[in-house]
Design a protein around this motif. Structure first.
Motif, PDB file in Angstrom:
ATOM      1  N   LYS A 148       1.662  19.423   7.421  1.00 52.77           N
ATOM      2  CA  LYS A 148       2.834  18.849   8.033  1.00 52.77           C
ATOM      3  C   LYS A 148       2.598  18.253   9.518  1.00 52.77           C
ATOM      4  O   LYS A 148       3.394  17.190   9.809  1.00 52.77           O
ATOM      5  CB  LYS A 148       3.920  19.945   7.977  1.00 52.77           C
ATOM      6  CG  LYS A 148       5.511  19.602   7.251  1.00 52.77           C
ATOM      7  CD  LYS A 148       6.289  20.585   7.606  1.00 52.77           C
ATOM      8  CE  LYS A 148       5.931  21.847   6.288  1.00 52.77           C
ATOM      9  NZ  LYS A 148       6.606  23.209   6.463  1.00 52.77           N
ATOM     10  N   VAL A 159      -3.974  32.066  15.155  1.00 59.56           N
ATOM     11  CA  VAL A 159      -3.904  33.449  14.135  1.00 59.56           C
ATOM     12  C   VAL A 159      -5.200  33.455  13.311  1.00 59.56           C
ATOM     13  O   VAL A 159      -5.175  32.419  12.812  1.00 59.56           O
ATOM     14  CB  VAL A 159      -2.842  33.796  13.385  1.00 59.56           C
ATOM     15  CG1 VAL A 159      -2.592  35.127  13.249  1.00 59.56           C
ATOM     16  CG2 VAL A 159      -1.263  33.278  14.416  1.00 59.56           C
ATOM     17  N   ASN A 218      -3.998  29.970  20.889  1.00 61.55           N
ATOM     18  CA  ASN A 218      -2.944  30.054  19.913  1.00 61.55           C
ATOM     19  C   ASN A 218      -3.006  30.009  18.370  1.00 61.55           C
ATOM     20  O   ASN A 218      -1.997  29.514  17.748  1.00 61.55           O
ATOM     21  CB  ASN A 218      -1.460  29.162  20.192  1.00 61.55           C
ATOM     22  CG  ASN A 218      -1.183  29.248  21.766  1.00 61.55           C
ATOM     23  OD1 ASN A 218      -1.276  30.082  22.566  1.00 61.55           O
ATOM     24  ND2 ASN A 218      -1.213  27.812  22.435  1.00 61.55           N
ATOM     25  N   VAL A 235       2.412  30.852   8.594  1.00 59.82           N
ATOM     26  CA  VAL A 235       1.405  29.784   8.445  1.00 59.82           C
ATOM     27  C   VAL A 235       0.870  29.756   7.119  1.00 59.82           C
ATOM     28  O   VAL A 235       1.073  30.833   6.365  1.00 59.82           O
ATOM     29  CB  VAL A 235       0.369  30.002   9.717  1.00 59.82           C
ATOM     30  CG1 VAL A 235       0.936  29.638  11.115  1.00 59.82           C
ATOM     31  CG2 VAL A 235      -0.277  31.306   9.388  1.00 59.82           C
ATOM     32  N   ASP A 236       0.285  28.789   6.740  1.00 63.32           N
ATOM     33  CA  ASP A 236      -0.375  28.702   5.366  1.00 63.32           C
ATOM     34  C   ASP A 236      -1.823  29.311   5.230  1.00 63.32           C
ATOM     35  O   ASP A 236      -2.210  29.721   4.241  1.00 63.32           O
ATOM     36  CB  ASP A 236      -0.281  27.199   5.051  1.00 63.32           C
ATOM     37  CG  ASP A 236       1.134  26.929   4.719  1.00 63.32           C
ATOM     38  OD1 ASP A 236       1.794  27.624   4.608  1.00 63.32           O
ATOM     39  OD2 ASP A 236       1.241  25.665   4.410  1.00 63.32           O
ATOM     40  N   VAL A 272      -5.046  21.992  12.410  1.00 64.25           N
ATOM     41  CA  VAL A 272      -3.944  20.886  11.918  1.00 64.25           C
ATOM     42  C   VAL A 272      -3.480  21.199  10.475  1.00 64.25           C
ATOM     43  O   VAL A 272      -4.308  21.359   9.541  1.00 64.25           O
ATOM     44  CB  VAL A 272      -4.439  19.650  12.149  1.00 64.25           C
ATOM     45  CG1 VAL A 272      -4.030  18.687  13.166  1.00 64.25           C
ATOM     46  CG2 VAL A 272      -5.912  19.322  11.427  1.00 64.25           C
TER      47      VAL A 272
HETATM   48  P1  ADP Z   1       2.693  23.287   7.259  1.00 66.93           P
HETATM   49  O1  ADP Z   1       3.896  23.285   8.358  1.00 66.93           O
HETATM   50  O2  ADP Z   1       2.164  22.009   7.141  1.00 66.93           O
HETATM   51  O3  ADP Z   1       3.323  23.877   5.954  1.00 66.93           O
HETATM   52  P2  ADP Z   1       1.476  25.844   8.274  1.00 66.93           P
HETATM   53  O4  ADP Z   1       3.040  26.471   7.953  1.00 66.93           O
HETATM   54  O5  ADP Z   1       0.033  26.505   8.159  1.00 66.93           O
HETATM   55  O6  ADP Z   1       1.551  24.490   7.736  1.00 66.93           O
HETATM   56  O7  ADP Z   1       1.613  25.290  10.033  1.00 66.93           O
HETATM   57  C1  ADP Z   1       3.058  25.352  10.975  1.00 66.93           C
HETATM   58  C2  ADP Z   1       2.426  25.163  12.136  1.00 66.93           C
HETATM   59  O8  ADP Z   1       1.450  26.172  12.894  1.00 66.93           O
HETATM   60  C3  ADP Z   1       1.637  23.768  12.537  1.00 66.93           C
HETATM   61  O9  ADP Z   1       2.050  23.096  13.865  1.00 66.93           O
HETATM   62  C4  ADP Z   1       0.100  24.339  12.633  1.00 66.93           C
HETATM   63  O10 ADP Z   1      -0.281  23.560  13.508  1.00 66.93           O
HETATM   64  C5  ADP Z   1       0.284  25.489  12.871  1.00 66.93           C
HETATM   65  N1  ADP Z   1      -0.790  26.647  12.259  1.00 66.93           N
HETATM   66  C6  ADP Z   1      -1.083  26.674  11.038  1.00 66.93           C
HETATM   67  N2  ADP Z   1      -2.169  27.807  10.848  1.00 66.93           N
HETATM   68  C7  ADP Z   1      -2.134  28.436  11.955  1.00 66.93           C
HETATM   69  C8  ADP Z   1      -2.631  29.307  12.456  1.00 66.93           C
HETATM   70  N3  ADP Z   1      -3.683  30.052  11.737  1.00 66.93           N
HETATM   71  N4  ADP Z   1      -2.471  29.994  13.573  1.00 66.93           N
HETATM   72  C9  ADP Z   1      -1.742  29.497  14.681  1.00 66.93           C
HETATM   73  N5  ADP Z   1      -1.095  28.191  14.065  1.00 66.93           N
HETATM   74  C10 ADP Z   1      -1.181  27.665  12.997  1.00 66.93           C
END
Ligand code: ADP
Length: 189
Positions: free
Chosen positions: A94, A122, A120, A142-143, A91
């Motif tokens: 966001k 990474v 799903n 993603v972050d 999670v």
């Molecule tokens: P935010 O949108 O809060 O800045 P992220 O860009 O990391 O954070 O995440 C975007 C979306 O991808 C979110 O819905 C999150 O659940 C999902 N997510 C975050 N990290 C991963 C990952 N390593 N692999 C797949 N999905 C991810």
């Protein structure tokens, strides 16, 4: 000019791979240009030298408690794990922000309802190059990535969470590179 005043410069050129150094032989030109040397250094950095401690919750943790965990641990991403730290979901801040916009009861709804689920997710490993992990972060937008260890259980591959690699870790590595600090174990392979 003295030998001692040249030594730091020679050591730096050796670190970049431009010069080689052998006991009793001395310094010699290693045949690489500075760019090639730097590129090799970057490609040799490993996740294991830059990861952080993972912050994990269970899928039954309430949205409210997950938000508290985000602040208490000063992270932007929480990993959702089962028994034995097995990866089940993720999670982001966001995801949590979005759910607070609705009218749901934050003290009752579990993070399992909003998390992104396996398969799903990474991931990266301790042995993976930092560059490959950074590329996963940018290409999947993603972050953070969970650092995982693959385990085979009942003929099935499952992932145990052993670390966290975020954009902050990549930024720190970039700063270290600029300072000439090239990561502890990067010469091991
Ligand atoms: P935010 O949108 O809060 O800045 P992220 O860009 O990391 O954070 O995440 C975007 C979306 O991808 C979110 O819905 C999150 O659940 C999902 N997510 C975050 N990290 C991963 C990952 N390593 N692999 C797949 N999905 C991810």
């Amino acid at each position: 000019m003295t030998r001692a005043s040249l030594r730091p410069d020679l050591a730096f050129l050796t670190q970049l791979g431009i010069l080689g150094a052998r006991p009793r032989v001395g310094y010699y030109y290693a045949g690489k240009n500075p760019y090639q040397g730097m590129l090799e250094k970057i490609m040799n950095l490993r996740v294991r030298d830059f990861f952080s401690v993972p912050v994990a919750v269970s899928e039954h943790t309430t949205i409210y408690d997950a938000i508290v965990a985000l602040f208490v641990n000063d992270v932007g991403t929480l990993f959702v794990v089962g028994e034995g730290q097995i990866l089940e979901g993720i999670v982001s801040r966001k995801d949590l922000l979005k759910i607070t916009l609705g009218k749901c009861n934050l003290n009752q709804m579990p993070v399992g309802v909003i998390m992104t689920r396996m398969p799903n997710i990474v991931t990266t490993t301790m042995e993976e190059s930092l560059w490959t992990a950074a590329r996963k972060i940018t290409s999947h937008e993603v972050d953070a990535l969970p650092v995982v260890k693959k385990i085979v259980k009942d003929n099935q591959e499952i992932l145990k969470v052993v670390g966290r690699l975020s954009k902050t870790n990549i930024t720190k590595a970039y700063v270290d590179l600029g300072l000439g600090k090239l990561g502890k174990g990067e010469n091991e392979n």
